[in-house]
Design a protein around this motif. Structure first.
Motif, mmCIF file in Angstrom:
data_model
loop_
_atom_site.group_PDB
_atom_site.id
_atom_site.type_symbol
_atom_site.label_atom_id
_atom_site.label_comp_id
_atom_site.label_asym_id
_atom_site.label_seq_id
_atom_site.Cartn_x
_atom_site.Cartn_y
_atom_site.Cartn_z
ATOM 1 N N PHE A 1 -10.624 -4.437 6.684
ATOM 2 C CA PHE A 1 -10.090 -3.089 6.869
ATOM 3 C C PHE A 1 -8.666 -2.951 6.337
ATOM 4 C CE2 PHE A 1 -13.721 -2.638 9.689
ATOM 5 C CZ PHE A 1 -14.177 -1.399 9.276
ATOM 6 N N PHE A 2 -7.885 -4.036 6.313
ATOM 7 C CA PHE A 2 -6.576 -3.996 5.675
ATOM 8 C C PHE A 2 -6.736 -3.644 4.199
ATOM 9 C CE2 PHE A 2 -3.370 -6.215 3.123
ATOM 10 C CZ PHE A 2 -2.208 -5.675 3.634
ATOM 11 N N SER A 3 -7.661 -4.307 3.535
ATOM 12 C CA SER A 3 -7.876 -4.055 2.106
ATOM 13 C C SER A 3 -8.499 -2.689 1.857
ATOM 14 C CB SER A 3 -8.782 -5.134 1.521
ATOM 15 O OG SER A 3 -8.216 -6.392 1.668
ATOM 16 N N LEU A 4 -9.492 -2.333 2.641
ATOM 17 C CA LEU A 4 -10.201 -1.076 2.422
ATOM 18 C C LEU A 4 -9.320 0.136 2.707
ATOM 19 C CD1 LEU A 4 -12.944 0.185 1.692
ATOM 20 C CD2 LEU A 4 -13.435 0.204 4.134
ATOM 21 N N VAL A 5 -8.686 0.164 3.867
ATOM 22 C CA VAL A 5 -7.848 1.313 4.226
ATOM 23 C C VAL A 5 -6.609 1.370 3.338
ATOM 24 C CG1 VAL A 5 -6.432 2.303 6.079
ATOM 25 C CG2 VAL A 5 -8.716 1.439 6.579
ATOM 26 N N GLY A 6 -6.016 0.230 3.062
ATOM 27 C CA GLY A 6 -4.843 0.214 2.185
ATOM 28 C C GLY A 6 -5.161 0.746 0.798
ATOM 29 N N GLY A 7 -6.278 0.285 0.230
ATOM 30 C CA GLY A 7 -6.669 0.767 -1.094
ATOM 31 C C GLY A 7 -7.042 2.236 -1.092
ATOM 32 N N GLY A 8 -7.748 2.673 -0.046
ATOM 33 C CA GLY A 8 -8.133 4.083 0.033
ATOM 34 C C GLY A 8 -6.945 5.011 0.184
ATOM 35 N N VAL A 9 -6.011 4.647 1.039
ATOM 36 C CA VAL A 9 -4.821 5.483 1.231
ATOM 37 C C VAL A 9 -3.946 5.446 -0.025
ATOM 38 C CG1 VAL A 9 -2.695 5.734 2.580
ATOM 39 C CG2 VAL A 9 -4.853 5.299 3.727
ATOM 40 N N ALA A 10 -3.895 4.309 -0.693
ATOM 41 C CA ALA A 10 -3.117 4.234 -1.935
ATOM 42 C C ALA A 10 -3.708 5.143 -3.003
ATOM 43 C CB ALA A 10 -3.073 2.792 -2.439
ATOM 44 N N LEU A 11 -5.031 5.210 -3.079
ATOM 45 C CA LEU A 11 -5.665 6.079 -4.063
ATOM 46 C C LEU A 11 -5.469 7.557 -3.755
ATOM 47 C CD1 LEU A 11 -9.039 4.267 -4.699
ATOM 48 C CD2 LEU A 11 -7.301 4.794 -6.406
ATOM 49 N N MET A 12 -5.541 7.923 -2.477
ATOM 50 C CA MET A 12 -5.486 9.337 -2.113
ATOM 51 C C MET A 12 -4.097 9.791 -1.688
ATOM 52 S SD MET A 12 -9.173 9.906 -0.272
ATOM 53 C CE MET A 12 -8.658 9.237 1.264
ATOM 54 N N GLY A 13 -3.178 8.868 -1.481
ATOM 55 C CA GLY A 13 -1.846 9.226 -1.017
ATOM 56 C C GLY A 13 -0.977 9.801 -2.117
ATOM 57 N N SER A 14 0.161 10.306 -1.719
ATOM 58 C CA SER A 14 1.083 10.899 -2.689
ATOM 59 C C SER A 14 2.399 10.137 -2.765
ATOM 60 C CB SER A 14 1.356 12.356 -2.318
ATOM 61 O OG SER A 14 1.963 12.415 -1.041
ATOM 62 N N LYS A 15 2.494 9.027 -2.063
ATOM 63 C CA LYS A 15 3.726 8.245 -2.085
ATOM 64 C C LYS A 15 3.620 7.143 -3.116
ATOM 65 C CE LYS A 15 5.005 9.213 2.616
ATOM 66 N NZ LYS A 15 5.447 8.713 3.885
ATOM 67 N N GLY A 16 4.733 6.573 -3.461
ATOM 68 C CA GLY A 16 4.751 5.478 -4.419
ATOM 69 C C GLY A 16 5.110 5.958 -5.810
ATOM 70 N N ASP A 17 5.126 5.045 -6.732
ATOM 71 C CA ASP A 17 5.496 5.324 -8.112
ATOM 72 C C ASP A 17 4.444 6.217 -8.779
ATOM 73 O OD1 ASP A 17 7.331 4.608 -10.393
ATOM 74 O OD2 ASP A 17 5.367 4.042 -11.218
ATOM 75 N N ARG A 18 4.892 7.242 -9.467
ATOM 76 C CA ARG A 18 3.956 8.199 -10.060
ATOM 77 C C ARG A 18 3.127 7.564 -11.167
ATOM 78 N NH1 ARG A 18 5.988 9.700 -14.935
ATOM 79 N NH2 ARG A 18 8.219 9.461 -15.191
ATOM 80 N N ARG A 19 3.704 6.608 -11.913
ATOM 81 C CA ARG A 19 2.941 5.953 -12.972
ATOM 82 C C ARG A 19 1.849 5.053 -12.399
ATOM 83 N NH1 ARG A 19 8.198 4.213 -15.984
ATOM 84 N NH2 ARG A 19 9.162 5.475 -14.387
ATOM 85 N N ALA A 20 2.144 4.436 -11.277
ATOM 86 C CA ALA A 20 1.133 3.603 -10.626
ATOM 87 C C ALA A 20 -0.009 4.465 -10.084
ATOM 88 C CB ALA A 20 1.767 2.785 -9.506
#
Length: 144
Positions: free
Chosen positions: A55-74
């Motif tokens: 769940f660390f990997s799944l939720v982290g990856g899912g939120v990273a894909l759908m989130g708006s935070k972080g580097d815009r190029r990434a």
């Protein structure tokens, strides 16, 4: 890794630059603790750890894909190449599951059988995470 124009991103670089560490840690901790508490009669430590890693990997990856935070190029890289991006969390989840499964089977007394079982568990976990995050990235990923 520098973020100058023209540098190519890799799945690992894009995943680490937009990874929601707090959300992923909370998801892993809560699901691992729930598994542990629901299975107190058996030896739940290995199962709780592998559940937490999954769940660390799944939720982290899912939120990273759908989130708006972080580097815009990434985020743009993850949206354009969802299957490549999904490979990094899948490898993390699969490797963690395989390692914990192998250690628990060695502690249980099965070295060779534990090796093959751990490899199968790791590959299966990685495949499930990769498919789920790839589909999420295709459907809801940031395409901008």
């Amino acid at each position: 890794m520098t973020l100058e124009r023209g540098n190519a991103f890799t799945p690992v670089a894009s995943a680490t630059m937009i990874w929601p560490w707090g959300t992923a840690m909370v998801a892993g901790t809560v699901t691992g603790a729930a598994y542990f508490l629901l299975n107190l009669g058996a030896f739940p430590i290995g199962g709780a750890l592998t559940t937490a890693i999954f769940f660390f990997s799944l939720v982290g990856g899912g939120v990273a894909l759908m989130g708006s935070k972080g580097d815009r190029r990434a985020r743009r890289y993850a949206g354009q190449y969802p299957w490549r991006f999904a490979a990094a969390p899948a490898m993390l989840g699969g490797a963690g599951t395989a390692l914990v499964s192998f250690i628990m089977s060695v502690l249980g007394g099965s070295l060779i059988g534990g090796l093959f079982g751990a490899l199968a568990a790791g590959i299966g976990t990685a495949a499930v995470i990769w498919v789920i995050l790839g589909i999420i990235g295709m459907v809801a990923g940031n395409k901008n």
